[in-house]
Design a protein around this motif. Structure first.
Motif, short mmCIF file in Angstrom:
data_model
loop_
_atom_site.label_atom_id
_atom_site.label_comp_id
_atom_site.label_asym_id
_atom_site.label_seq_id
_atom_site.Cartn_x
_atom_site.Cartn_y
_atom_site.Cartn_z
N ALA A 37 17.07 -39.67 99.27
CA ALA A 37 16.25 -40.79 98.81
C ALA A 37 16.88 -42.12 99.19
CB ALA A 37 16.08 -40.70 97.29
N GLY A 38 16.03 -43.10 99.38
CA GLY A 38 16.51 -44.44 99.69
C GLY A 38 17.05 -44.58 101.10
N GLY A 39 16.63 -43.69 102.00
CA GLY A 39 17.10 -43.77 103.38
C GLY A 39 18.56 -43.43 103.55
N ARG A 40 19.07 -42.59 102.63
CA ARG A 40 20.49 -42.22 102.73
C ARG A 40 20.65 -40.93 103.52
NH1 ARG A 40 22.70 -40.53 98.39
NH2 ARG A 40 20.76 -40.12 97.27
N LEU A 41 21.83 -40.79 104.11
CA LEU A 41 22.22 -39.61 104.87
C LEU A 41 23.52 -39.11 104.25
CD1 LEU A 41 21.05 -38.18 107.43
CD2 LEU A 41 22.68 -39.53 108.79
N THR A 42 23.56 -37.85 103.83
CA THR A 42 24.71 -37.37 103.07
C THR A 42 25.02 -35.92 103.40
OG1 THR A 42 25.50 -36.90 100.83
CG2 THR A 42 23.12 -36.84 101.16
N PHE A 43 26.28 -35.54 103.23
CA PHE A 43 26.67 -34.14 103.41
C PHE A 43 26.40 -33.31 102.14
CE2 PHE A 43 29.35 -36.03 106.80
CZ PHE A 43 28.97 -35.20 107.85
N THR A 44 25.89 -33.93 101.11
CA THR A 44 25.61 -33.23 99.86
C THR A 44 24.15 -32.78 99.82
OG1 THR A 44 27.22 -34.60 98.70
CG2 THR A 44 25.64 -33.40 97.35
N PRO A 45 23.87 -31.48 99.64
CA PRO A 45 22.48 -31.02 99.60
C PRO A 45 21.76 -31.54 98.37
CG PRO A 45 23.98 -29.23 99.02
CD PRO A 45 24.83 -30.37 99.48
N PRO A 46 20.42 -31.59 98.40
CA PRO A 46 19.67 -32.11 97.25
C PRO A 46 19.86 -31.23 96.02
CG PRO A 46 18.20 -31.09 98.85
CD PRO A 46 19.54 -31.18 99.51
N GLN A 47 19.83 -31.85 94.86
CA GLN A 47 20.05 -31.15 93.61
C GLN A 47 18.78 -30.43 93.17
OE1 GLN A 47 23.19 -31.08 92.16
NE2 GLN A 47 23.65 -32.05 94.14
N ALA A 48 18.98 -29.33 92.44
CA ALA A 48 17.85 -28.56 91.92
C ALA A 48 17.00 -29.43 91.01
CB ALA A 48 18.37 -27.34 91.16
N GLY A 49 15.71 -29.20 91.08
CA GLY A 49 14.80 -29.93 90.23
C GLY A 49 14.19 -31.16 90.88
N SER A 50 14.81 -31.63 91.96
CA SER A 50 14.26 -32.81 92.64
C SER A 50 13.15 -32.38 93.60
CB SER A 50 15.36 -33.54 93.40
OG SER A 50 15.91 -32.71 94.40
N SER A 51 12.21 -33.22 93.80
CA SER A 51 11.10 -32.95 94.71
C SER A 51 10.66 -34.27 95.32
CB SER A 51 9.94 -32.28 93.98
OG SER A 51 8.86 -32.09 94.86
N ALA A 52 10.80 -34.38 96.62
CA ALA A 52 10.51 -35.68 97.22
C ALA A 52 10.24 -35.53 98.71
CB ALA A 52 11.69 -36.63 97.01
N PHE A 53 9.59 -36.54 99.25
CA PHE A 53 9.35 -36.61 100.69
C PHE A 53 9.26 -38.08 101.07
CE2 PHE A 53 5.16 -36.33 98.69
CZ PHE A 53 4.52 -37.43 99.23
N ASP A 54 9.42 -38.35 102.35
CA ASP A 54 9.16 -39.66 102.91
C ASP A 54 7.98 -39.52 103.88
OD1 ASP A 54 11.35 -41.09 101.68
OD2 ASP A 54 12.67 -39.95 103.01
N SER A 55 7.19 -40.55 104.01
CA SER A 55 6.00 -40.46 104.85
C SER A 55 5.84 -41.72 105.69
CB SER A 55 4.75 -40.24 103.99
OG SER A 55 4.48 -41.37 103.19
N TRP A 56 5.07 -41.56 106.75
CA TRP A 56 4.72 -42.70 107.59
C TRP A 56 3.43 -42.38 108.33
CZ3 TRP A 56 7.84 -38.82 109.19
CH2 TRP A 56 7.75 -38.35 110.51
N VAL A 57 2.79 -43.40 108.83
CA VAL A 57 1.56 -43.23 109.60
C VAL A 57 1.88 -43.41 111.08
CG1 VAL A 57 -0.76 -44.11 110.06
CG2 VAL A 57 0.10 -44.01 107.71
N SER A 58 1.51 -42.41 111.87
CA SER A 58 1.71 -42.47 113.31
C SER A 58 0.37 -42.73 113.99
CB SER A 58 2.30 -41.14 113.81
OG SER A 58 2.30 -41.09 115.22
#
Length: 647
Positions: free
Chosen positions: A417-438
């Motif tokens: 989230a927030g445009g971050r890049l991390t070596f830590t996998p997402p935590q259980a319970g979270s649900s999210a996506f990023d979107s854009w129009v092409s």
């Protein structure tokens, strides 16, 4: 395929592998080495087993006091200048040291090109079984040529070396399958391994538009024998802006028509469009599955920033290692563009510096010693490593006994989230996506400046122009507190969906420089000859977003490159985008960035984002679409890397 493929003038210089020009001598300096004083030229038409004759130029040392090995290039780009009184030996030697060492230099026009008889076939299919003399391929043509040279050219030592860059690199690789026993050493350099699977024609199923259009504007069928024209015609684009030029066309068929207006239709270009999936046409022309029973020692050479044939050398090296395991098989990868190890000093590319003359180092410390060892039994001063690879970022040559190095460990970089890049996998319970129009009507450009064709600099180009676009997802790591070295192939494992029925998924790995990076003051900018690559703007290095590696996946090929399949609107699917190998260190104080987008124009053709035949897509087929990239447990989009421990 061609050295500096996007520039028609390159063909006018044949395959232009000459050593750098030497300055006029001063009175107190010895005169410059003049190859013509040391070599005599002969021209032959060597008969093949099916009766066709191949034009072959041979340059023999005038000093007959010793015997010499052959060093041979086979090319579709002309062995000119033609005529025994016209000298071209410098084009056949990787550098002047080879000329001074003494070789019998050989150049052969392949079938159907320039002065050779027969029919030219792009990426000649290999025939594993040849039942009649009429069944020929590049291996048999080379075998027949080598035997003829041994029988008819005096003064040789019975050994033959092969080399060539780009298309001649393919011919080198194809020539060593079941090869003549006299062939003792071969160096396929920037060889084409498989035109569809990541080399010149298609990447991830997307057509490499700008490069292929430029190349086929002058590489056309010939009625042989034919001499090169006095001046190669240049295609009239009518603009200096490639983005503007290609965007005006409805589809690829319209581009083929425009290409045909300058000298008639080009069947080579049309074939590229007709075979828009990995069908039997492309499969039969892939040389990689046939690299078996290789007797010669092999030194495969490539460039980390080769915009045309980065996949080829890596594929050739791996295929030989797997299918011909007893072959002396070595790899060199330097910080070079296509053929840059002979056409430039290799000190820099655009704004990125390598701090040393990498081309000269390779030529003197690896290439010449390799041929001297196997063609003259001269032991090299230092053993040539299994893999000699330049590590960008730190700007250091590394030598490994495997590639990728066996000590590399897998790691995953996750989108958060927030445009971050991390070596830590997402935590259980979270649900999210990023979107854009092409929007296909406004595709994302592949460079941030105006240019025609495919500037080689794009492989390290500043990506700040793309990071600010709303149709590009951008993810950044924290500032690195120690060096991070990434080696070998990279795979982007994406979970995505689209509101359309097809979509391109372009993934870019980027090195973000610190804002206060130290840089030398810019020197005077030299005016470049018209034939050279376009020069990018000199953006400040503070905050520079250097492209490290990027590639697309066309969504219709997510399951198979042979059988395209429409995407289901709104359905989340796993998409694996294969990026080519790297050997790059992200330095302490830098950040890692990944950008994801759905167009990359005109480097690749536009995807209408509807499941229709792209080459003939109608204006109404090009539809905006909403793309989603998921980053939740079970749908954790990530970049899969191999990482070395800090040194």
């Amino acid at each position: 395929m061609l050295l500096l493929r996007s520039l028609p003038a390159a063909l006018a210089a044949s395959f232009a592998l000459a050593a750098p020009a030497t300055a006029a001598p001063d009175d107190d300096k010895p005169p410059a080495y003049q190859p013509r004083e040391h070599y005599t030229k002969y021209e032959y038409r060597i008969p093949m087993r099916d009766g066709k004759r191949l034009f072959t130029a041979v340059y023999v040392p005038k000093d007959a006091s010793r015997r010499y090995p052959f060093l041979m290039v086979r090319t579709p780009y002309s062995c000119g200048p033609y005529g025994v009184d016209r000298d071209g030996v410098k084009q056949l030697a990787p550098n002047e040291d080879f000329l001074k060492a003494g070789y019998i230099f050989v150049c052969q026009d392949v079938r159907g090109r320039f002065q050779s008889e027969g029919s030219f076939i792009e990426m000649t299919p290999h025939r594993a079984v040849k039942k009649t003399p009429a069944e020929v391929d590049e291996s048999s043509d080379t075998h027949d040529s080598v035997q003829w040279l041994l029988d008819h050219v005096p003064g040789h030592n019975g050994r033959v070396g092969l080399w060539g860059i780009s298309y001649p690199g393919f011919y080198t690789a194809a020539s060593i399958i079941d090869s003549h026993p006299a062939i003792k050493a071969a160096s396929p350099q920037a060889p084409i391994g498989d035109l569809f699977m990541g080399d010149d024609s298609y990447h991830g199923g997307a057509f490499m538009l700008a490069a292929n259009f430029g190349f086929y504007s002058f590489f056309k069928p010939q009625q042989t024998p034919v001499l090169p024209p006095r001046q190669w015609p240049e295609f009239d684009y009518g603009t200096k802006d490639g983005y503007e030029f290609f965007l005006q066309f409805t589809n690829l068929d319209a581009m083929a028509v425009r290409l045909g207006q300058d000298g008639g239709p080009n069947e080579y270009f049309n074939v590229q469009l007709t075979h828009d999936r990995y069908d039997s046409f492309w499969q039969s022309r892939a040389i990689l599955p046939h690299l078996k029973n290789i007797r010669a020692a092999v030194l495969t050479v490539g460039g980390w920033f080769d915009a045309e044939d980065l996949a080829g050398p890596l594929g050739v090296f791996r295929a030989i290692g797997k299918q011909s395991p007893t072959t002396d098989n070595r790899l060199v990868m330097g910080p070079w563009v296509h053929g840059g190890w002979v056409s430039s000093p290799g000190r820099s590319l655009g704004r990125v510096k390598f701090d040393q003359p990498t081309s000269e180092q390779f030529q003197k410390e690896v290439l010449l010693p390799f041929f001297e060892q196997y063609l003259r039994d001269v032991a090299p001063k230092a053993p040539i490593a299994k893999a000699t690879v330049f590590e960008t970022g730190t700007n250091v040559w590394r030598r490994y006994d495997t590639w990728p190095p066996r000590e590399a460990k897998p790691r995953s970089l996750y989108f958060a989230a927030g445009g971050r890049l991390t070596f830590t996998p997402p935590q259980a319970g979270s649900s999210a996506f990023d979107s854009w129009v092409s929007d296909p009507a406004k595709p994302v450009p592949f460079i941030g400046y105006t240019a025609m064709g495919m500037p080689q600099e794009y492989m390290v180009s500043d990506q700040r122009f793309a990071a600010s676009r709303p149709d590009v997802l951008t993810y950044r790591s924290e500032v690195l507190d120690e060096d991070l070295t990434v080696v070998g192939p990279i795979t982007a494992r994406l979970f995505g969906s689209t509101s359309g029925t097809d979509a391109d998924w372009v993934v870019k790995l980027i090195d973000v420089y610190p804002a206060d990076v130290e840089e030398a003051p810019p020197g005077p900018r030299k005016r470049r000859p018209r034939t050279e690559d376009v020069e990018a703007p000199e953006e400040p290095l503070g905050g520079y977003q250097q492209l490290v590696r990027a590639d697309p996946l066309r969504g219709r090929f997510r399951k198979s490159f042979e059988a395209p399949e429409a995407m289901v609107p709104g359905q989340v699917e796993e998409l694996r985008v294969a990026l080519q190998d790297v050997n790059h260190t992200f330095r302490r104080g830098h950040r890692i960035m990944v950008q994801v987008q759905a167009s990359w124009f005109p480097l690749i053709d536009r995807n209408p984002q509807t499941f229709v035949p792209i080459r003939s897509a109608r204006p109404e087929d090009f539809q905006p679409a909403t793309q989603r990239l998921y980053r939740a447990p079970g749908q954790a989009s990530a970049l899969e890397l191999q990482v070395l421990a800090p040194r």
